[in-house]
Design a protein around this motif. Structure first.
Motif, PDB file in Angstrom:
ATOM      1  N   CYS A 121       7.494  -2.262   8.292  1.00 30.39           N
ATOM      2  CA  CYS A 121       6.688  -3.472   8.085  1.00 30.39           C
ATOM      3  C   CYS A 121       6.357  -3.654   6.607  1.00 30.39           C
ATOM      4  O   CYS A 121       6.363  -4.782   6.086  1.00 30.39           O
ATOM      5  CB  CYS A 121       5.396  -3.402   8.904  1.00 30.39           C
ATOM      6  SG  CYS A 121       5.637  -3.603  10.688  1.00 30.39           S
ATOM      7  N   ALA A 122       6.074  -2.543   5.922  1.00 28.11           N
ATOM      8  CA  ALA A 122       5.785  -2.601   4.482  1.00 28.11           C
ATOM      9  C   ALA A 122       7.009  -3.096   3.719  1.00 28.11           C
ATOM     10  O   ALA A 122       6.890  -3.905   2.789  1.00 28.11           O
ATOM     11  CB  ALA A 122       5.367  -1.225   3.973  1.00 28.11           C
ATOM     12  N   PHE A 123       8.191  -2.640   4.123  1.00 36.35           N
ATOM     13  CA  PHE A 123       9.426  -3.089   3.465  1.00 36.35           C
ATOM     14  C   PHE A 123       9.653  -4.576   3.709  1.00 36.35           C
ATOM     15  O   PHE A 123      10.030  -5.316   2.785  1.00 36.35           O
ATOM     16  CB  PHE A 123      10.618  -2.283   3.979  1.00 36.35           C
ATOM     17  CG  PHE A 123      11.923  -2.661   3.332  1.00 36.35           C
ATOM     18  CD1 PHE A 123      12.229  -2.226   2.052  1.00 36.35           C
ATOM     19  CD2 PHE A 123      12.833  -3.477   3.992  1.00 36.35           C
ATOM     20  CE1 PHE A 123      13.417  -2.587   1.433  1.00 36.35           C
ATOM     21  CE2 PHE A 123      14.026  -3.841   3.388  1.00 36.35           C
ATOM     22  CZ  PHE A 123      14.317  -3.398   2.107  1.00 36.35           C
ATOM     23  N   ALA A 124       9.430  -5.021   4.940  1.00 35.46           N
ATOM     24  CA  ALA A 124       9.599  -6.440   5.264  1.00 35.46           C
ATOM     25  C   ALA A 124       8.613  -7.295   4.476  1.00 35.46           C
ATOM     26  O   ALA A 124       8.967  -8.358   3.951  1.00 35.46           O
ATOM     27  CB  ALA A 124       9.417  -6.660   6.764  1.00 35.46           C
ATOM     28  N   GLY A 125       7.354  -6.829   4.371  1.00 36.96           N
ATOM     29  CA  GLY A 125       6.352  -7.568   3.617  1.00 36.96           C
ATOM     30  C   GLY A 125       6.687  -7.655   2.143  1.00 36.96           C
ATOM     31  O   GLY A 125       6.532  -8.714   1.514  1.00 36.96           O
ATOM     32  N   TYR A 126       7.149  -6.554   1.577  1.00 35.87           N
ATOM     33  CA  TYR A 126       7.532  -6.535   0.154  1.00 35.87           C
ATOM     34  C   TYR A 126       8.728  -7.449  -0.098  1.00 35.87           C
ATOM     35  O   TYR A 126       8.744  -8.220  -1.076  1.00 35.87           O
ATOM     36  CB  TYR A 126       7.860  -5.097  -0.254  1.00 35.87           C
ATOM     37  CG  TYR A 126       8.435  -4.968  -1.651  1.00 35.87           C
ATOM     38  CD1 TYR A 126       7.647  -5.198  -2.771  1.00 35.87           C
ATOM     39  CD2 TYR A 126       9.773  -4.619  -1.838  1.00 35.87           C
ATOM     40  CE1 TYR A 126       8.172  -5.078  -4.060  1.00 35.87           C
ATOM     41  CE2 TYR A 126      10.298  -4.499  -3.113  1.00 35.87           C
ATOM     42  CZ  TYR A 126       9.496  -4.732  -4.208  1.00 35.87           C
ATOM     43  OH  TYR A 126      10.029  -4.615  -5.484  1.00 35.87           O
ATOM     44  N   SER A 127       9.715  -7.403   0.787  1.00 35.33           N
ATOM     45  CA  SER A 127      10.904  -8.266   0.639  1.00 35.33           C
ATOM     46  C   SER A 127      10.516  -9.733   0.718  1.00 35.33           C
ATOM     47  O   SER A 127      11.024 -10.575  -0.032  1.00 35.33           O
ATOM     48  CB  SER A 127      11.946  -7.936   1.705  1.00 35.33           C
ATOM     49  OG  SER A 127      12.370  -6.589   1.602  1.00 35.33           O
ATOM     50  N   GLY A 128       9.588 -10.043   1.643  1.00 33.98           N
ATOM     51  CA  GLY A 128       9.100 -11.407   1.756  1.00 33.98           C
ATOM     52  C   GLY A 128       8.376 -11.854   0.500  1.00 33.98           C
ATOM     53  O   GLY A 128       8.512 -13.009   0.062  1.00 33.98           O
ATOM     54  N   ASP A 173       6.075  -4.170  -8.585  1.00 34.04           N
ATOM     55  CA  ASP A 173       7.082  -3.241  -8.060  1.00 34.04           C
ATOM     56  C   ASP A 173       6.658  -1.785  -8.188  1.00 34.04           C
ATOM     57  O   ASP A 173       6.766  -1.015  -7.234  1.00 34.04           O
ATOM     58  CB  ASP A 173       8.420  -3.493  -8.759  1.00 34.04           C
ATOM     59  CG  ASP A 173       8.810  -4.961  -8.703  1.00 34.04           C
ATOM     60  OD1 ASP A 173       8.715  -5.555  -7.618  1.00 34.04           O
ATOM     61  OD2 ASP A 173       9.162  -5.533  -9.755  1.00 34.04           O
ATOM     62  N   TRP A 174       6.170  -1.394  -9.373  1.00 35.50           N
ATOM     63  CA  TRP A 174       5.729  -0.009  -9.528  1.00 35.50           C
ATOM     64  C   TRP A 174       4.518   0.271  -8.645  1.00 35.50           C
ATOM     65  O   TRP A 174       4.407   1.363  -8.067  1.00 35.50           O
ATOM     66  CB  TRP A 174       5.392   0.293 -10.994  1.00 35.50           C
ATOM     67  CG  TRP A 174       4.902   1.697 -11.188  1.00 35.50           C
ATOM     68  CD1 TRP A 174       5.650   2.815 -11.375  1.00 35.50           C
ATOM     69  CD2 TRP A 174       3.528   2.148 -11.154  1.00 35.50           C
ATOM     70  NE1 TRP A 174       4.844   3.931 -11.481  1.00 35.50           N
ATOM     71  CE2 TRP A 174       3.536   3.547 -11.343  1.00 35.50           C
ATOM     72  CE3 TRP A 174       2.304   1.492 -10.998  1.00 35.50           C
ATOM     73  CZ2 TRP A 174       2.365   4.292 -11.373  1.00 35.50           C
ATOM     74  CZ3 TRP A 174       1.134   2.245 -11.017  1.00 35.50           C
ATOM     75  CH2 TRP A 174       1.182   3.641 -11.211  1.00 35.50           C
ATOM     76  N   SER A 175       3.608  -0.706  -8.527  1.00 34.35           N
ATOM     77  CA  SER A 175       2.410  -0.506  -7.698  1.00 34.35           C
ATOM     78  C   SER A 175       2.781  -0.287  -6.241  1.00 34.35           C
ATOM     79  O   SER A 175       2.197   0.565  -5.558  1.00 34.35           O
ATOM     80  CB  SER A 175       1.473  -1.715  -7.832  1.00 34.35           C
ATOM     81  OG  SER A 175       1.015  -1.856  -9.155  1.00 34.35           O
ATOM     82  N   VAL A 176       3.748  -1.068  -5.747  1.00 34.14           N
ATOM     83  CA  VAL A 176       4.211  -0.881  -4.369  1.00 34.14           C
ATOM     84  C   VAL A 176       4.847   0.496  -4.208  1.00 34.14           C
ATOM     85  O   VAL A 176       4.592   1.211  -3.226  1.00 34.14           O
ATOM     86  CB  VAL A 176       5.220  -1.982  -3.982  1.00 34.14           C
ATOM     87  CG1 VAL A 176       5.917  -1.661  -2.665  1.00 34.14           C
ATOM     88  CG2 VAL A 176       4.514  -3.332  -3.881  1.00 34.14           C
ATOM     89  N   LEU A 177       5.671   0.890  -5.180  1.00 33.59           N
ATOM     90  CA  LEU A 177       6.311   2.204  -5.133  1.00 33.59           C
ATOM     91  C   LEU A 177       5.272   3.321  -5.146  1.00 33.59           C
ATOM     92  O   LEU A 177       5.383   4.286  -4.383  1.00 33.59           O
ATOM     93  CB  LEU A 177       7.264   2.366  -6.323  1.00 33.59           C
ATOM     94  CG  LEU A 177       7.959   3.720  -6.460  1.00 33.59           C
ATOM     95  CD1 LEU A 177       8.773   4.053  -5.227  1.00 33.59           C
ATOM     96  CD2 LEU A 177       8.844   3.733  -7.704  1.00 33.59           C
ATOM     97  N   MET A 178       4.261   3.177  -5.975  1.00 31.97           N
ATOM     98  CA  MET A 178       3.209   4.192  -6.051  1.00 31.97           C
ATOM     99  C   MET A 178       2.455   4.291  -4.719  1.00 31.97           C
ATOM    100  O   MET A 178       2.178   5.391  -4.224  1.00 31.97           O
ATOM    101  CB  MET A 178       2.238   3.850  -7.188  1.00 31.97           C
ATOM    102  CG  MET A 178       1.227   4.941  -7.478  1.00 31.97           C
ATOM    103  SD  MET A 178       2.050   6.433  -8.096  1.00 31.97           S
ATOM    104  CE  MET A 178       0.712   7.621  -7.957  1.00 31.97           C
ATOM    105  N   GLY A 179       2.138   3.125  -4.141  1.00 26.71           N
ATOM    106  CA  GLY A 179       1.438   3.125  -2.860  1.00 26.71           C
ATOM    107  C   GLY A 179       2.258   3.785  -1.761  1.00 26.71           C
ATOM    108  O   GLY A 179       1.727   4.550  -0.947  1.00 26.71           O
TER     109      GLY A 179
END
Length: 322
Positions: free
Chosen positions: A308-315, A273-279
């Motif tokens: 698309c990034a949000f959809a990928g993360y949610s998936g 989660d933090w890594s995605v937020l940082m990216g």
């Protein structure tokens, strides 16, 4: 199962309505107190749109649900950047003219790095809470200085136009401020109870519920504010709402929750989660800051990429539960 779901939906709807009234009342009260428009935009509106996350995470920490408290804070930040800015930019590209907003983006990057540093040891104790709240106090000092100093900034003009278009008497402003705050707390209690009950009955972790349903729900005020702002072509206000909210969430929301009750941090929070937020924060910096003469802006293609990034993360979150 039906009652917790209804409680969660009712809590989300009431949260959205009460947060909107709370922000309107707070902004109008600050205007009557003679506060500069830029300061209202950076502090009052930023604080107000993060009030749902603050109350929900504080209640979750008090009730011993660290996953929900952290998931709400970090999930809201991810939602703000990927979903809200992505959707907003898809509707109308976001141009960055405000120098204050340009200064906030690298500041958000530093704050996100700090949040990762306090997560490394797998816990958020009261010392970490003091560190985060200390950084928040510094941020408030900087915001006040910018609000007083930058009187001709693009964001200052947009906030001034926005609050002047909604005339409200002082009595009415104070009434909505109080009613909004009371309902905000009640709606948050309802939402937390419903979310925890649903998570337990479905076998989903509190963390994932916090990162998804609760995070999206508590980010609805930011979504509404950004869509309204971009419709009025107030691009800096749309972006400033998200940046201010993320700064508040990372420092104040997490700091208050950890101060109330030390939080155990699952390793996946840092690794995923933090890594995605940082990216996403680095991506936002590249898009908005402007390099080699290119003006800072988020165009429609970039907005679609964020979605698309949000959809990928949610998936990814969904798959992790099965």
């Amino acid at each position: 199962m039906i009652l917790p779901v209804l409680a969660m939906l009712a809590g989300l709807l009431l949260l959205l309505w009460s947060a909107d009234k709370f922000v309107d009342g707070a902004a109008a009260t600050a205007r009557y107190a003679g506060m500069p428009p830029l300061l209202i935009g950076m502090v009052i509106i930023g604080f107000g749109t993060s009030a749902p996350e603050m109350v929900v995470s504080a209640l979750a920490a008090m009730q011993g649900n660290p996953g929900l408290a952290l998931g709400n804070a970090y999930g809201s930040n991810i939602t703000n950047i990927a979903l809200i800015l992505g959707l907003t930019a898809l509707i109308s590209p976001i141009a960055v003219a405000s120098q204050v907003v340009r200064k906030e983006i690298p500041l958000l990057l530093l704050v996100t790095l700090l949040s990762g540093a306090v997560l490394i040891d797998g816990q958020l104790n009261r010392l970490d809470a003091l560190l985060l709240m200390g950084a928040f106090a510094v941020l408030m000092g900087w915001s006040i200085r910018q609000g007083v100093k930058e009187r001709h900034d693009a964001l200052d003009r947009e906030v001034a136009e926005d609050i002047s278009s909604e005339e409200m008497s002082l009595k009415r402003a104070l009434t909505w401020l109080l009613i909004g705050l009371v309902l905000l707390i009640g709606a948050s209690r309802l939402l937390v109870w419903g979310a925890v009950s649903v998570a337990h009955q479905l076998g989903i972790s509190d963390l994932v519920i916090g990162l998804t349903v609760v995070a999206i729900g508590t980010s609805l005020p930011e979504l509404a504010s950004s869509l309204i702002a971009v419709r009025k072509r107030e691009h800096d206000l749309a972006l400033g709402n998200v940046l201010g909210s993320n700064l508040f969430n990372t420092l104040a929301v997490v700091g208050i929750a950890a101060g109330i009750h030390p939080l155990a941090v699952e390793p996946v929070v840092l690794l995923r989660d933090w890594s995605v937020l940082m990216g996403l924060t680095v991506t936002l910096l590249v898009m908005c800051y402007g390099f080699r003469g290119r003006p800072g802006r988020i165009n429609r293609v970039e907005g679609a990429l964020l979605l698309c990034a949000f959809a990928g993360y949610s998936g990814w979150l969904l798959i992790s539960q099965f």
